[in-house]
Design a protein around this motif. Structure first.
Motif, PDB file in Angstrom:
ATOM      1  N   GLY A 174       0.325  -1.941  -2.468  1.00 45.93           N
ATOM      2  CA  GLY A 174      -0.056  -2.907  -1.448  1.00 45.93           C
ATOM      3  C   GLY A 174      -1.338  -3.642  -1.775  1.00 45.93           C
ATOM      4  O   GLY A 174      -1.684  -3.821  -2.953  1.00 45.93           O
ATOM      5  N   VAL A 175      -2.038  -4.056  -0.712  1.00 46.83           N
ATOM      6  CA  VAL A 175      -3.276  -4.823  -0.867  1.00 46.83           C
ATOM      7  C   VAL A 175      -4.469  -3.981  -0.422  1.00 46.83           C
ATOM      8  O   VAL A 175      -4.342  -3.116   0.429  1.00 46.83           O
ATOM      9  N   LYS A 176      -5.610  -4.259  -1.005  1.00 46.82           N
ATOM     10  CA  LYS A 176      -6.778  -3.412  -0.842  1.00 46.82           C
ATOM     11  C   LYS A 176      -8.038  -4.258  -0.732  1.00 46.82           C
ATOM     12  O   LYS A 176      -8.126  -5.316  -1.345  1.00 46.82           O
ATOM     13  N   ASP A 177      -9.023  -3.761   0.035  1.00 46.85           N
ATOM     14  CA  ASP A 177     -10.337  -4.401   0.077  1.00 46.85           C
ATOM     15  C   ASP A 177     -10.277  -5.831   0.593  1.00 46.85           C
ATOM     16  O   ASP A 177     -11.044  -6.701   0.163  1.00 46.85           O
ATOM     17  N   LEU A 178      -9.366  -6.066   1.521  1.00 49.55           N
ATOM     18  CA  LEU A 178      -9.259  -7.385   2.148  1.00 49.55           C
ATOM     19  C   LEU A 178     -10.175  -7.400   3.368  1.00 49.55           C
ATOM     20  O   LEU A 178     -10.075  -6.549   4.247  1.00 49.55           O
ATOM     21  N   SER A 179     -11.073  -8.373   3.429  1.00 46.76           N
ATOM     22  CA  SER A 179     -11.971  -8.514   4.571  1.00 46.76           C
ATOM     23  C   SER A 179     -11.309  -9.443   5.584  1.00 46.76           C
ATOM     24  O   SER A 179     -10.916 -10.561   5.233  1.00 46.76           O
ATOM     25  N   TYR A 180     -11.186  -8.988   6.840  1.00 49.94           N
ATOM     26  CA  TYR A 180     -10.462  -9.798   7.842  1.00 49.94           C
ATOM     27  C   TYR A 180     -11.073  -9.586   9.224  1.00 49.94           C
ATOM     28  O   TYR A 180     -11.398  -8.466   9.597  1.00 49.94           O
ATOM     29  N   PRO A 181     -11.218 -10.681  10.000  1.00 46.53           N
ATOM     30  CA  PRO A 181     -11.762 -10.539  11.359  1.00 46.53           C
ATOM     31  C   PRO A 181     -10.689  -9.981  12.294  1.00 46.53           C
ATOM     32  O   PRO A 181      -9.542 -10.420  12.240  1.00 46.53           O
ATOM     33  N   GLN A 224     -13.364  -6.314  25.237  1.00 42.93           N
ATOM     34  CA  GLN A 224     -12.944  -6.664  23.889  1.00 42.93           C
ATOM     35  C   GLN A 224     -14.151  -6.778  22.957  1.00 42.93           C
ATOM     36  O   GLN A 224     -15.219  -7.215  23.381  1.00 42.93           O
ATOM     37  N   GLN A 225     -13.958  -6.375  21.712  1.00 46.01           N
ATOM     38  CA  GLN A 225     -15.032  -6.534  20.733  1.00 46.01           C
ATOM     39  C   GLN A 225     -14.480  -7.182  19.464  1.00 46.01           C
ATOM     40  O   GLN A 225     -13.449  -6.783  18.957  1.00 46.01           O
ATOM     41  N   HIS A 226     -15.220  -8.208  18.993  1.00 44.75           N
ATOM     42  CA  HIS A 226     -14.873  -8.869  17.728  1.00 44.75           C
ATOM     43  C   HIS A 226     -15.578  -8.139  16.601  1.00 44.75           C
ATOM     44  O   HIS A 226     -16.776  -7.881  16.688  1.00 44.75           O
ATOM     45  N   THR A 227     -14.869  -7.841  15.530  1.00 41.20           N
ATOM     46  CA  THR A 227     -15.532  -7.251  14.378  1.00 41.20           C
ATOM     47  C   THR A 227     -14.803  -7.676  13.105  1.00 41.20           C
ATOM     48  O   THR A 227     -13.917  -8.542  13.154  1.00 41.20           O
ATOM     49  N   ILE A 228     -15.221  -7.127  11.980  1.00 44.42           N
ATOM     50  CA  ILE A 228     -14.664  -7.517  10.681  1.00 44.42           C
ATOM     51  C   ILE A 228     -14.290  -6.250   9.938  1.00 44.42           C
ATOM     52  O   ILE A 228     -15.127  -5.370   9.753  1.00 44.42           O
ATOM     53  N   ALA A 229     -13.030  -6.167   9.548  1.00 45.69           N
ATOM     54  CA  ALA A 229     -12.536  -4.940   8.925  1.00 45.69           C
ATOM     55  C   ALA A 229     -12.290  -5.129   7.433  1.00 45.69           C
ATOM     56  O   ALA A 229     -11.938  -6.214   6.989  1.00 45.69           O
ATOM     57  N   ILE A 230     -12.506  -4.054   6.683  1.00 46.90           N
ATOM     58  CA  ILE A 230     -12.015  -3.979   5.308  1.00 46.90           C
ATOM     59  C   ILE A 230     -10.678  -3.255   5.406  1.00 46.90           C
ATOM     60  O   ILE A 230     -10.610  -2.132   5.914  1.00 46.90           O
ATOM     61  N   VAL A 239      -3.816   2.359  -9.685  1.00 48.33           N
ATOM     62  CA  VAL A 239      -4.160   1.138 -10.416  1.00 48.33           C
ATOM     63  C   VAL A 239      -4.627   0.099  -9.406  1.00 48.33           C
ATOM     64  O   VAL A 239      -3.953  -0.132  -8.396  1.00 48.33           O
ATOM     65  N   VAL A 240      -5.790  -0.483  -9.649  1.00 43.49           N
ATOM     66  CA  VAL A 240      -6.283  -1.583  -8.817  1.00 43.49           C
ATOM     67  C   VAL A 240      -6.407  -2.814  -9.701  1.00 43.49           C
ATOM     68  O   VAL A 240      -6.924  -2.731 -10.814  1.00 43.49           O
ATOM     69  N   SER A 241      -5.926  -3.936  -9.212  1.00 41.62           N
ATOM     70  CA  SER A 241      -5.983  -5.188  -9.968  1.00 41.62           C
ATOM     71  C   SER A 241      -6.763  -6.217  -9.158  1.00 41.62           C
ATOM     72  O   SER A 241      -6.416  -6.507  -8.008  1.00 41.62           O
ATOM     73  N   PHE A 242      -7.843  -6.754  -9.760  1.00 40.06           N
ATOM     74  CA  PHE A 242      -8.735  -7.681  -9.056  1.00 40.06           C
ATOM     75  C   PHE A 242      -8.162  -9.099  -9.121  1.00 40.06           C
ATOM     76  O   PHE A 242      -8.720  -9.981  -9.782  1.00 40.06           O
ATOM     77  N   GLU A 243      -7.053  -9.290  -8.423  1.00 43.34           N
ATOM     78  CA  GLU A 243      -6.252 -10.517  -8.465  1.00 43.34           C
ATOM     79  C   GLU A 243      -7.090 -11.792  -8.587  1.00 43.34           C
ATOM     80  O   GLU A 243      -7.929 -12.073  -7.726  1.00 43.34           O
ATOM     81  N   SER A 244      -6.795 -12.603  -9.610  1.00 44.69           N
ATOM     82  CA  SER A 244      -7.600 -13.814  -9.813  1.00 44.69           C
ATOM     83  C   SER A 244      -7.241 -14.921  -8.827  1.00 44.69           C
ATOM     84  O   SER A 244      -8.009 -15.859  -8.660  1.00 44.69           O
ATOM     85  N   ASN A 299      -7.641  -7.290  -3.539  1.00 44.25           N
ATOM     86  CA  ASN A 299      -7.059  -6.621  -4.704  1.00 44.25           C
ATOM     87  C   ASN A 299      -5.650  -6.111  -4.416  1.00 44.25           C
ATOM     88  O   ASN A 299      -5.284  -5.891  -3.264  1.00 44.25           O
ATOM     89  N   ALA A 300      -4.877  -5.918  -5.477  1.00 44.21           N
ATOM     90  CA  ALA A 300      -3.574  -5.268  -5.372  1.00 44.21           C
ATOM     91  C   ALA A 300      -3.731  -3.847  -5.899  1.00 44.21           C
ATOM     92  O   ALA A 300      -4.563  -3.593  -6.765  1.00 44.21           O
ATOM     93  N   TYR A 301      -2.940  -2.894  -5.340  1.00 39.96           N
ATOM     94  CA  TYR A 301      -3.042  -1.532  -5.867  1.00 39.96           C
ATOM     95  C   TYR A 301      -1.732  -0.783  -5.729  1.00 39.96           C
ATOM     96  O   TYR A 301      -0.864  -1.167  -4.933  1.00 39.96           O
ATOM     97  N   ALA A 302      -1.610   0.276  -6.525  1.00 42.70           N
ATOM     98  CA  ALA A 302      -0.431   1.139  -6.477  1.00 42.70           C
ATOM     99  C   ALA A 302      -0.860   2.554  -6.853  1.00 42.70           C
ATOM    100  O   ALA A 302      -1.787   2.740  -7.653  1.00 42.70           O
ATOM    101  N   VAL A 303      -0.191   3.537  -6.261  1.00 43.67           N
ATOM    102  CA  VAL A 303      -0.538   4.951  -6.471  1.00 43.67           C
ATOM    103  C   VAL A 303       0.728   5.768  -6.694  1.00 43.67           C
ATOM    104  O   VAL A 303       1.702   5.612  -5.942  1.00 43.67           O
ATOM    105  N   VAL A 304       0.710   6.621  -7.711  1.00 39.57           N
ATOM    106  CA  VAL A 304       1.783   7.609  -7.917  1.00 39.57           C
ATOM    107  C   VAL A 304       1.148   8.966  -8.185  1.00 39.57           C
ATOM    108  O   VAL A 304       0.197   9.059  -8.963  1.00 39.57           O
TER     109      VAL A 304
END
Lengths: 255, 255, 255, 255
Positions: B19-26, B36-42, C236-241, C246-251
């Motif tokens: 999947g996807v990782k380290d995405l910063s999103y409000p 209600q509280q607004h925040t920003i998640a990783i 595996v983590v890939s720092f998508e350009s 990032n994209a990641y996968a785990v086994v």
């Protein structure tokens, strides 16, 4: 193969610095006590680029670093900057190395030995002649004078860091900097302490309360009295135990 | 266009999570006091991938997140995990969100108001039914019982963090967790303190010395007595003021 | 002096782990090629604490580490864990070390030499007998198969990291792990590359497109075929350009 | 209670900056499109301290921040600095805020909507009148011109960040900065892309190869042509996919 980097650029914009950044590399440097210390540096190396060239040659930075890594003392930084200027045909060169440095410390009462880490850095720039600075981060304990004064017993205290950057004449060891600044806060910190040492440090800190303002001033005063320090910047950060944020203070000498 | 991700894979290896990782999103979530509280998640979002498919469809994670970001409560996590399973045609789904959460706190004596940050996280997994955990990091002050006992005056103290992760039945607010654990160390910490508050906290801490061992046990005891907490893990880290390293302790309930 | 740590505790809660954390310490370990390598580890050491003792003795961890730092190989970890159990009178001990490890690499065409950093870790736990894992983070290049397939020319590519943790029988060097996994992505990465090497890597990557899903499967397949690896986890983590996330996968293998 | 901070100091050393650091606080600011945006800032606030005072009053920084957090626009920074000078009776004040800022972006072909994070910062100093800078970090894709030129097919590319800091006259929105610099590299990056967008970005990047040197020059040229930008510093970092370290370039305008 076509050398695109060496081609002409017509945007007419000189680049202040171009190079490599965040490179982790093993280095060796002189150690005041033991002759030599192995450590690992995070390295930035860059040069200026005249407006008429499109690009620099990044691989040459790594070659210069690789050639010099076994004797990477602060006193050799000038030679390395010169070498960077030469191989990259640049008017100016810049280099920063940040690395952990370890010193064997003796606990104050038990005399138990252990190693303590100090994050250090060398910062060098050269156009005509090299300008070199030495940076050291010294962990300390700060105990709040206000908290001590107003409370029936106890006083809040916490870990702090004295971060100094200095320019100097002649010889100045990382060990010398640490000796000068480590007793400018409420107490020193150690990796290994037995109970008799913990008692000593707790009591010493209580008898020497310091605000971050006091610590920067104590360090500045010490540096003002040291002839071969020609410039300094001191920042103290205290990880306040009563807050979730930090206190800090900064003093620089005149340029 | 060819859909390479949907093609066959013959390595015969099922992937636990992709999947996807380290995405910063409000995001927005419910707040016990203010609605209600607004925040920003990783955010990390992933699904399992059967051995016969070559890849997943990464853009669908972002679409699911975008659709749900305005009501991203822990109680909706099950619905979101179900949606992830559906749109990605997966057997299981996993999601983690880490975000700062702010609570208005009143200083203990002056009653001065300010906001204090607690890093929180939601962790959810679903194959057949959702398993959800709530994590909260609570900054506190720890004062060393040994240092107090052996010293003529004072005692070393420092900032610490109680990091809890819990599973629960019914409703459990972030605010409830903080109320339960914040007084398990030597004293609470605040963003804004006047001098009368500083005196109060200094003295409270001195009267309540705690090792990291005491703090994890105090929290575990509190959780053991709370019926709707079905599982927990507690880690306490104390940023020792007499050292350059930290002390820590961990207790988990049985699964 | 009163020994508060050894006093009785009546909360009846056993502590899973208590100890020191985030200690930076210089260590030496065996190097497959050069005999010995000096590096710097971030160290966590802990023991279990029976319900009837109030606290552990933190300084003893540092003493154990200090005694063993000059030969801190993965094969000695069992001995160190045993020593921790003994000096702290504990039923179980746990230790983690994370450190940069450098390998001299030759560029693929020019054969230019340079050093490349791999972040490694040892993780050990012992109740009756030691359980030891070796972790290695291997930076690689990933080139997107979908982007290559659908685009007239080019394909987005980026730095990625293969993070493996393995248990094994007999001897297994960090160097062996790197050899096994480094060619499981689209191309290897290097510290020093001349232009002929850059051409080679660019073309190699273009000819070997890999999703994160492909990379984890390639590594898992390699480990499945390796007799002395008894368990593994690969992330595996890939720092998508093309993204800011990032994209990641785990086994993992079965336990 | 005795007010130690206000007592006399005889070390005769003026402190450049003393205050609070690394405070996490929720703020609201104007948004060019939607009126208002909620975010969370890491805040540093400090003042100068004359040589004759021992300490500053740290709690007053938090009070000033708390009073102003709901309208913390760059245009109000001057007012806040003035307030800091007043309540702390200081000759100069300094404030830095770093915060994530989100913009709704449309994918280039599919027009799919998602939010993209840009780390921004306000930096303000005031002795007589306020000097304010705006910083924005813009993630981009860089594709290497040399790699494209020398390779049969493909070209290495990677995520990069354009980090700009500008001083300006009149009104300048974060959104304006992003519009100006986001197309100065090889391609823009997005949170959500469908396959037709991925094709578009891959091909766009291949047709627009840029060294870090090109990117800083493109941005500098754009800023040179923008009348209300009175000073700038541009740093570009590229997370090279063929290396484990980064490339960077810096250009500043004359002061």
């Amino acid at each position: 193969m076509r050398d695109i980097q060496s081609e002409q650029d017509d945007r007419n914009i000189e680049i202040d610095r171009v190079g490599v950044k965040d490179l982790s590399y093993p280095i060796s440097l002189s150690d005041k006590t033991h002759g030599q210390q192995h450590t690992i540096a995070i390295v930035n190396m860059s040069v200026s680029l005249p407006h008429h060239f499109r690009g620099t040659h990044m691989s040459r930075f790594i070659e210069v670093l690789n050639r010099n890594r076994r004797e990477l003392d602060i006193h050799r930084l000038g030679t390395i900057l010169k070498e960077m200027k030469d191989v990259l045909e640049a008017e100016s060169a810049h280099m920063e190395l940040e690395f952990p440095y370890f010193i064997e410390k003796e606990a104050p009462v038990s005399k138990a030995q252990s190693l303590m880490e100090y994050k250090c850095r060398f910062v060098g720039s050269m156009t005509d002649k090299p300008h070199i600075s030495l940076g050291v981060k010294v962990p300390v304990l700060t105990l709040c004078p206000c908290s001590k004064e107003i409370s029936v017993h106890g006083a809040h205290n916490q870990r702090g860091v004295i971060d100094v950057l200095v320019r100097f004449k002649g010889q100045l060891w990382i060990e010398d900097i640490i000796d000068m600044v480590e007793d400018c806060a409420s107490a020193k910190v150690y990796s290994l302490l037995k109970r008799e040492d913990e008692k000593y440090i707790t009591e010493t800190a209580y008898e020497n309360p310091t605000f971050v303002e006091d610590v920067v001033r104590n360090v500045a005063q010490r540096f003002n009295e040291t002839d071969n320090i020609t410039w300094y910047r001191v920042e103290v950060v205290s990880f306040e135990s009563i807050h979730h944020h930090n206190a800090y203070a900064v003093v620089s000498s005149d340029d």
